[in-house]
Design a protein around this motif. Sequence first.
Motif, PDB file in Angstrom:
ATOM      1  N   ALA A 102       0.844  -1.190   0.000  1.00 23.13           N
ATOM      2  CA  ALA A 102       0.000   0.000   0.000  1.00 23.13           C
ATOM      3  C   ALA A 102       0.881   1.242   0.000  1.00 23.13           C
ATOM      4  CB  ALA A 102      -0.917  -0.007   1.221  1.00 23.13           C
ATOM      5  N   ASP A 103       0.436   2.273  -0.695  1.00 17.64           N
ATOM      6  CA  ASP A 103       1.229   3.499  -0.794  1.00 17.64           C
ATOM      7  C   ASP A 103       0.266   4.677  -0.948  1.00 17.64           C
ATOM      8  OD1 ASP A 103       2.909   5.689  -1.836  1.00 17.64           O
ATOM      9  OD2 ASP A 103       4.452   4.143  -1.993  1.00 17.64           O
ATOM     10  N   THR A 104       0.379   5.666  -0.056  1.00 17.19           N
ATOM     11  CA  THR A 104      -0.540   6.800  -0.072  1.00 17.19           C
ATOM     12  C   THR A 104      -0.334   7.703  -1.282  1.00 17.19           C
ATOM     13  OG1 THR A 104       1.004   8.062   1.323  1.00 17.19           O
ATOM     14  CG2 THR A 104      -0.744   6.825   2.434  1.00 17.19           C
ATOM     15  N   ARG A 105       0.753   7.501  -2.012  1.00 13.81           N
ATOM     16  CA  ARG A 105       0.976   8.318  -3.207  1.00 13.81           C
ATOM     17  C   ARG A 105       0.153   7.815  -4.395  1.00 13.81           C
ATOM     18  NH1 ARG A 105       7.386   7.978  -3.173  1.00 13.81           N
ATOM     19  NH2 ARG A 105       6.761   5.833  -2.649  1.00 13.81           N
ATOM     20  N   MET A 106      -0.411   6.624  -4.280  1.00 16.09           N
ATOM     21  CA  MET A 106      -1.357   6.154  -5.277  1.00 16.09           C
ATOM     22  C   MET A 106      -2.721   6.755  -4.978  1.00 16.09           C
ATOM     23  SD  MET A 106      -0.363   2.097  -5.588  1.00 16.09           S
ATOM     24  CE  MET A 106       1.335   1.560  -5.806  1.00 16.09           C
ATOM     25  N   GLN A 107      -3.573   6.788  -5.983  1.00 13.26           N
ATOM     26  CA  GLN A 107      -4.913   7.341  -5.820  1.00 13.26           C
ATOM     27  C   GLN A 107      -5.950   6.388  -6.401  1.00 13.26           C
ATOM     28  OE1 GLN A 107      -5.202  11.275  -7.524  1.00 13.26           O
ATOM     29  NE2 GLN A 107      -3.458  12.073  -6.352  1.00 13.26           N
ATOM     30  N   VAL A 108      -7.168   6.489  -5.875  1.00 14.88           N
ATOM     31  CA  VAL A 108      -8.274   5.719  -6.429  1.00 14.88           C
ATOM     32  C   VAL A 108      -8.411   6.032  -7.916  1.00 14.88           C
ATOM     33  CG1 VAL A 108     -10.782   5.402  -6.382  1.00 14.88           C
ATOM     34  CG2 VAL A 108      -9.494   5.579  -4.232  1.00 14.88           C
ATOM     35  N   ASP A 109      -8.600   4.998  -8.710  1.00 16.49           N
ATOM     36  CA  ASP A 109      -8.734   5.057 -10.175  1.00 16.49           C
ATOM     37  C   ASP A 109      -7.406   5.147 -10.911  1.00 16.49           C
ATOM     38  OD1 ASP A 109     -11.486   4.683 -10.255  1.00 16.49           O
ATOM     39  OD2 ASP A 109     -11.914   6.825 -10.186  1.00 16.49           O
ATOM     40  N   ASP A 110      -6.275   5.206 -10.203  1.00 17.32           N
ATOM     41  CA  ASP A 110      -5.002   4.969 -10.888  1.00 17.32           C
ATOM     42  C   ASP A 110      -5.030   3.551 -11.447  1.00 17.32           C
ATOM     43  OD1 ASP A 110      -4.092   7.446 -10.152  1.00 17.32           O
ATOM     44  OD2 ASP A 110      -2.689   6.728  -8.613  1.00 17.32           O
ATOM     45  N   GLU A 111      -4.242   3.309 -12.474  1.00 18.12           N
ATOM     46  CA  GLU A 111      -4.139   1.960 -13.020  1.00 18.12           C
ATOM     47  C   GLU A 111      -2.748   1.407 -12.751  1.00 18.12           C
ATOM     48  OE1 GLU A 111      -5.345  -0.445 -17.034  1.00 18.12           O
ATOM     49  OE2 GLU A 111      -4.098   1.333 -17.318  1.00 18.12           O
ATOM     50  N   LEU A 112      -2.691   0.231 -12.164  1.00 20.47           N
ATOM     51  CA  LEU A 112      -1.420  -0.451 -11.918  1.00 20.47           C
ATOM     52  C   LEU A 112      -1.268  -1.565 -12.952  1.00 20.47           C
ATOM     53  CD1 LEU A 112       0.261  -1.409  -8.642  1.00 20.47           C
ATOM     54  CD2 LEU A 112      -0.145  -3.228 -10.293  1.00 20.47           C
ATOM     55  N   VAL A 113      -0.125  -1.572 -13.627  1.00 21.91           N
ATOM     56  CA  VAL A 113       0.168  -2.601 -14.623  1.00 21.91           C
ATOM     57  C   VAL A 113       1.348  -3.416 -14.112  1.00 21.91           C
ATOM     58  CG1 VAL A 113       0.695  -3.108 -17.030  1.00 21.91           C
ATOM     59  CG2 VAL A 113      -0.639  -1.068 -16.454  1.00 21.91           C
ATOM     60  N   PHE A 114       1.117  -4.705 -13.916  1.00 17.95           N
ATOM     61  CA  PHE A 114       2.081  -5.629 -13.297  1.00 17.95           C
ATOM     62  C   PHE A 114       2.651  -6.553 -14.370  1.00 17.95           C
ATOM     63  CE2 PHE A 114       2.941  -9.822 -11.589  1.00 17.95           C
ATOM     64  CZ  PHE A 114       3.646  -9.596 -10.422  1.00 17.95           C
ATOM     65  N   TYR A 115       3.975  -6.760 -14.315  1.00 15.48           N
ATOM     66  CA  TYR A 115       4.634  -7.647 -15.276  1.00 15.48           C
ATOM     67  C   TYR A 115       5.469  -8.707 -14.547  1.00 15.48           C
ATOM     68  CZ  TYR A 115       3.623  -3.960 -18.683  1.00 15.48           C
ATOM     69  OH  TYR A 115       2.994  -3.027 -19.475  1.00 15.48           O
ATOM     70  N   TRP A 116       5.429  -9.919 -15.067  1.00 16.87           N
ATOM     71  CA  TRP A 116       6.230 -11.053 -14.575  1.00 16.87           C
ATOM     72  C   TRP A 116       6.992 -11.644 -15.747  1.00 16.87           C
ATOM     73  CZ3 TRP A 116       6.857 -14.963 -10.640  1.00 16.87           C
ATOM     74  CH2 TRP A 116       7.077 -16.264 -11.097  1.00 16.87           C
ATOM     75  N   GLN A 117       8.207 -12.097 -15.471  1.00 19.36           N
ATOM     76  CA  GLN A 117       9.017 -12.751 -16.501  1.00 19.36           C
ATOM     77  C   GLN A 117       9.814 -13.873 -15.869  1.00 19.36           C
ATOM     78  OE1 GLN A 117       9.672 -12.111 -20.105  1.00 19.36           O
ATOM     79  NE2 GLN A 117      10.458 -14.156 -19.663  1.00 19.36           N
ATOM     80  N   GLY A 118       9.785 -15.057 -16.485  1.00 18.17           N
ATOM     81  CA  GLY A 118      10.568 -16.183 -16.003  1.00 18.17           C
ATOM     82  C   GLY A 118      11.895 -16.296 -16.738  1.00 18.17           C
TER      83      GLY A 118
END
Length: 222
Positions: A102-118
Amino acid sequence: GPIAHYTVQTGDVFDQLVRFVPDVSGTDIVAEGNHPALPVFYTTSNGVNEQHAPETLVNVHVDPLIEFLPPKHGHSIAIGSLYVTCESRPAICHGFLWSVPADTRMQVDDELVFYWQGYLQNNWSEPIDGTEFEARVRIEHDHLVNGIQITVLPWDTKIEPMQRFASATAEYYVYRGGALIGKSSTPGRVRIDRVSPGSGKICQPGEPGFCDGTDLQWANTA
């Protein structure tokens, strides 16, 4: 109004690069702030007729990117070991768990894009084709308090290829109104080894002790 000019010269041809006078000012760019689709255009005039070029949308980002904490995986590692294994809990056959703090610098309706690589090697080298994974999360109020949980699936293509002394990374980017505002400061890194101790055999779901129906701890942690 116009922020730069160019006078057509003898010998100018279509599609050539031109140098405006003065240069487009950095002050003007910064004054606009972050803008995911800033319309940019030019006009031409011969003193009688004026033509307006179509707008080109430019993604402008002038603020420093926020560096968020890296994601953390949610699997146990045995004391003295550097690897997530088939003995790790929760069992990785159900999906590889990651947590974005959790981070207070994020805001509701921001979009987080997560990436994984093996990766084939345990030092995050030799990426394995087909193990790439992406997840998009629209941030809600609960995420600002409890963080965001990501599960990498499916097993067959995203996790199973990491077998002997392998590894993986996870990272994320945060967008606001379509503009990138921040990213994980460093990738989350994990080493993976699915070789059963003493046997040299690579474990697979359904074998004793690994996703054989007895790993009920998943129900308590999912």
